[in-house]
Design a protein around this motif. Sequence first.
Motif, PDB file in Angstrom:
ATOM      1  N   ARG A 261       0.849  -1.191   0.000  1.00  0.00           N
ATOM      2  CA  ARG A 261       0.000   0.000   0.000  1.00  0.00           C
ATOM      3  C   ARG A 261       0.883   1.239   0.000  1.00  0.00           C
ATOM      4  NH1 ARG A 261      -2.434   3.826   3.375  1.00  0.00           N
ATOM      5  NH2 ARG A 261      -4.595   4.337   2.784  1.00  0.00           N
ATOM      6  N   LEU A 262       0.662   2.111  -0.987  1.00  0.00           N
ATOM      7  CA  LEU A 262       1.432   3.340  -1.121  1.00  0.00           C
ATOM      8  C   LEU A 262       0.523   4.538  -0.865  1.00  0.00           C
ATOM      9  CD1 LEU A 262       3.300   2.527  -4.477  1.00  0.00           C
ATOM     10  CD2 LEU A 262       4.074   2.044  -2.151  1.00  0.00           C
ATOM     11  N   SER A 263       1.026   5.518  -0.150  1.00  0.00           N
ATOM     12  CA  SER A 263       0.275   6.753   0.064  1.00  0.00           C
ATOM     13  C   SER A 263       1.197   7.945  -0.170  1.00  0.00           C
ATOM     14  CB  SER A 263      -0.314   6.809   1.479  1.00  0.00           C
ATOM     15  OG  SER A 263       0.708   6.859   2.447  1.00  0.00           O
ATOM     16  N   TYR A 264       0.625   8.999  -0.753  1.00  0.00           N
ATOM     17  CA  TYR A 264       1.421  10.179  -1.107  1.00  0.00           C
ATOM     18  C   TYR A 264       0.547  11.424  -0.990  1.00  0.00           C
ATOM     19  CZ  TYR A 264       4.187  13.428  -3.936  1.00  0.00           C
ATOM     20  OH  TYR A 264       4.904  14.516  -4.377  1.00  0.00           O
ATOM     21  N   LEU A 265       1.075  12.437  -0.342  1.00  0.00           N
ATOM     22  CA  LEU A 265       0.372  13.705  -0.200  1.00  0.00           C
ATOM     23  C   LEU A 265       1.346  14.834  -0.474  1.00  0.00           C
ATOM     24  CD1 LEU A 265      -2.080  15.462   0.771  1.00  0.00           C
ATOM     25  CD2 LEU A 265      -1.091  15.321   3.068  1.00  0.00           C
ATOM     26  N   ASP A 266       0.933  15.781  -1.327  1.00  0.00           N
ATOM     27  CA  ASP A 266       1.799  16.914  -1.636  1.00  0.00           C
ATOM     28  C   ASP A 266       0.919  18.101  -1.992  1.00  0.00           C
ATOM     29  OD1 ASP A 266       4.053  18.407  -1.993  1.00  0.00           O
ATOM     30  OD2 ASP A 266       4.901  17.193  -3.604  1.00  0.00           O
ATOM     31  N   ASN A 267       1.534  19.292  -2.034  1.00  0.00           N
ATOM     32  CA  ASN A 267       0.838  20.514  -2.410  1.00  0.00           C
ATOM     33  C   ASN A 267       1.318  20.945  -3.783  1.00  0.00           C
ATOM     34  OD1 ASN A 267       1.750  21.081   0.828  1.00  0.00           O
ATOM     35  ND2 ASN A 267      -0.415  20.912   0.337  1.00  0.00           N
ATOM     36  N   ILE A 268       0.421  20.988  -4.744  1.00  0.00           N
ATOM     37  CA  ILE A 268       0.800  21.354  -6.104  1.00  0.00           C
ATOM     38  C   ILE A 268       1.093  22.854  -6.166  1.00  0.00           C
ATOM     39  CG2 ILE A 268       0.033  21.452  -8.502  1.00  0.00           C
ATOM     40  CD1 ILE A 268      -1.675  19.004  -7.949  1.00  0.00           C
ATOM     41  N   THR A 269       2.226  23.204  -6.773  1.00  0.00           N
ATOM     42  CA  THR A 269       2.629  24.597  -6.908  1.00  0.00           C
ATOM     43  C   THR A 269       2.954  24.881  -8.365  1.00  0.00           C
ATOM     44  OG1 THR A 269       3.578  24.601  -4.683  1.00  0.00           O
ATOM     45  CG2 THR A 269       4.277  26.351  -6.158  1.00  0.00           C
ATOM     46  N   PHE A 270       2.280  25.861  -8.950  1.00  0.00           N
ATOM     47  CA  PHE A 270       2.551  26.228 -10.336  1.00  0.00           C
ATOM     48  C   PHE A 270       3.438  27.456 -10.415  1.00  0.00           C
ATOM     49  CE2 PHE A 270      -1.482  23.898 -10.441  1.00  0.00           C
ATOM     50  CZ  PHE A 270      -1.179  22.922 -11.373  1.00  0.00           C
ATOM     51  N   ASN A 271       3.243  28.415  -9.520  1.00  0.00           N
ATOM     52  CA  ASN A 271       4.066  29.625  -9.463  1.00  0.00           C
ATOM     53  C   ASN A 271       4.415  29.893  -8.008  1.00  0.00           C
ATOM     54  OD1 ASN A 271       3.804  30.532 -12.372  1.00  0.00           O
ATOM     55  ND2 ASN A 271       1.643  30.537 -11.779  1.00  0.00           N
ATOM     56  N   LEU A 272       5.468  30.656  -7.784  1.00  0.00           N
ATOM     57  CA  LEU A 272       5.896  30.912  -6.412  1.00  0.00           C
ATOM     58  C   LEU A 272       4.832  31.665  -5.628  1.00  0.00           C
ATOM     59  CD1 LEU A 272       9.677  31.847  -6.891  1.00  0.00           C
ATOM     60  CD2 LEU A 272       8.686  29.670  -6.168  1.00  0.00           C
ATOM     61  N   GLY A 273       4.189  32.642  -6.264  1.00  0.00           N
ATOM     62  CA  GLY A 273       3.181  33.424  -5.562  1.00  0.00           C
ATOM     63  C   GLY A 273       1.823  32.763  -5.505  1.00  0.00           C
ATOM     64  N   ASP A 274       1.596  31.787  -6.386  1.00  0.00           N
ATOM     65  CA  ASP A 274       0.314  31.069  -6.440  1.00  0.00           C
ATOM     66  C   ASP A 274      -0.873  32.038  -6.394  1.00  0.00           C
ATOM     67  OD1 ASP A 274       1.410  28.590  -6.770  1.00  0.00           O
ATOM     68  OD2 ASP A 274       1.543  28.178  -4.635  1.00  0.00           O
ATOM     69  N   GLU A 275      -1.822  31.801  -5.482  1.00  0.00           N
ATOM     70  CA  GLU A 275      -3.031  32.619  -5.434  1.00  0.00           C
ATOM     71  C   GLU A 275      -2.748  34.100  -5.169  1.00  0.00           C
ATOM     72  OE1 GLU A 275      -2.612  29.708  -4.016  1.00  0.00           O
ATOM     73  OE2 GLU A 275      -4.440  28.500  -4.001  1.00  0.00           O
ATOM     74  N   ASP A 276      -1.601  34.402  -4.550  1.00  0.00           N
ATOM     75  CA  ASP A 276      -1.275  35.792  -4.223  1.00  0.00           C
ATOM     76  C   ASP A 276      -0.613  36.533  -5.375  1.00  0.00           C
ATOM     77  OD1 ASP A 276      -2.172  35.790  -1.450  1.00  0.00           O
ATOM     78  OD2 ASP A 276      -0.538  34.390  -1.109  1.00  0.00           O
ATOM     79  N   GLY A 277      -0.161  35.800  -6.397  1.00  0.00           N
ATOM     80  CA  GLY A 277       0.348  36.442  -7.598  1.00  0.00           C
ATOM     81  C   GLY A 277       1.857  36.585  -7.663  1.00  0.00           C
ATOM     82  N   ASP A 278       2.371  36.508  -8.912  1.00  0.00           N
ATOM     83  CA  ASP A 278       3.779  36.795  -9.225  1.00  0.00           C
ATOM     84  C   ASP A 278       3.793  38.041 -10.104  1.00  0.00           C
ATOM     85  OD1 ASP A 278       5.708  34.065  -8.721  1.00  0.00           O
ATOM     86  OD2 ASP A 278       3.538  33.742  -8.796  1.00  0.00           O
ATOM     87  N   TYR A 279       4.605  39.036  -9.734  1.00  0.00           N
ATOM     88  CA  TYR A 279       4.596  40.333 -10.405  1.00  0.00           C
ATOM     89  C   TYR A 279       5.999  40.656 -10.913  1.00  0.00           C
ATOM     90  CZ  TYR A 279       0.320  40.406  -7.648  1.00  0.00           C
ATOM     91  OH  TYR A 279      -0.888  40.072  -7.075  1.00  0.00           O
ATOM     92  N   PHE A 280       6.097  40.962 -12.221  1.00  0.00           N
ATOM     93  CA  PHE A 280       7.389  41.142 -12.869  1.00  0.00           C
ATOM     94  C   PHE A 280       7.558  42.595 -13.327  1.00  0.00           C
ATOM     95  CE2 PHE A 280       6.069  36.786 -13.243  1.00  0.00           C
ATOM     96  CZ  PHE A 280       7.229  36.043 -13.055  1.00  0.00           C
ATOM     97  N   TYR A 281       8.801  43.125 -13.115  1.00  0.00           N
ATOM     98  CA  TYR A 281       9.126  44.504 -13.481  1.00  0.00           C
ATOM     99  C   TYR A 281      10.436  44.478 -14.255  1.00  0.00           C
ATOM    100  CZ  TYR A 281       5.634  45.273  -9.891  1.00  0.00           C
ATOM    101  OH  TYR A 281       4.472  45.225  -9.152  1.00  0.00           O
ATOM    102  N   ASN A 282      10.399  44.971 -15.493  1.00  0.00           N
ATOM    103  CA  ASN A 282      11.562  44.898 -16.369  1.00  0.00           C
ATOM    104  C   ASN A 282      12.577  45.994 -16.073  1.00  0.00           C
ATOM    105  OD1 ASN A 282      10.239  42.771 -17.665  1.00  0.00           O
ATOM    106  ND2 ASN A 282       9.306  44.128 -19.191  1.00  0.00           N
ATOM    107  N   GLY A 283      13.795  45.772 -16.578  1.00  0.00           N
ATOM    108  CA  GLY A 283      14.838  46.779 -16.449  1.00  0.00           C
ATOM    109  C   GLY A 283      15.759  46.515 -15.281  1.00  0.00           C
TER     110      GLY A 283
END
Length: 301
Positions: A261-283
């Motif tokens: 019997r195998l069990s696995y639990l993890d939190n999926i992360t797509f971006n570092l900010g996730d629901e709070d947002g990732d904000y990019f500023y050039n230069g």
Amino acid sequence: MLFRSEGVRLDSNTLISANTPPTAWVNGDFSGAGAIIDGLNGQPLPGNKVPASQINAVSAKLIPSVFPTPTSSETALTSPNLVTSFPGTYSNDGFDGRMDHNFNANHHIWARVTQKTIASVGTDAALGAGGAGDTTYNPLMGSFSTDSDLTNIAASYNWIIKPNLINELRFGYTRANFTFLYPQAAQGDSIVQNAGIQGLPGPPKNGLGGVPVFYIGDIMGGETNPYGHPRVNKNATTEIGDNLSWVRGPHTIKVGAELRRLSYLDNITFNLGDEDGDYFYNGSDAQGFATFLQGRVDDAV
């Protein structure tokens, strides 16, 4: 019966050496940082200063939560202006035990257990003992910690039914749980609400919290939070098996079965900010922060 235990305690302090917005920049003064383009009209900023009337209220409220105060008066950022020691610790506790027992000539049992608990606290807990740590870690996140809970249990029961008929029953259990936490994550929802960022889906559904992440040049190593939201990772394997060996003349027959019997639990992360947002500023550092100060975003996810 055999038993062995061990423990390790180490300091793992890290010297943070990073770029953070100078106090003058926070007030809109970029006079020591080279020509800055006004993000509102594409023209050079008069006097290289963002007028107080153009400093975005949301940006101003975010600054104390995501950009640490500099430790020097450096304004051009030709060298790190945030240099400070950040405390850290590393501990490792574990034990091993084994038992062997012969009930009689036909019945034998043995069991083994190994347990290890590792706690690493500081700037980059994943590095563990002897790691250099993250020299651009954002101290506003608080102490980043990784807790590892590792267990392995194995047991076997051997039964000599007849001289030519032997049964072996085996049991195994392995657990590897990891927790990654930092205190500021619990404040993420209030940081977003107090700043007045609109249109977000709300706090992370996993209940672990998180904070928005800002990417401006090389400030704080290029991202105000390199880890994203906290994470809990749990793994477990339980295994039971039985083998029956039968020797008859020149032939050996072996049959058995195994249940796993195998069990696995993890939190999926797509971006570092996730629901709070990732904000990019050039230069450059200065140009990117001036854009941030005016409340403009070059890209966001």
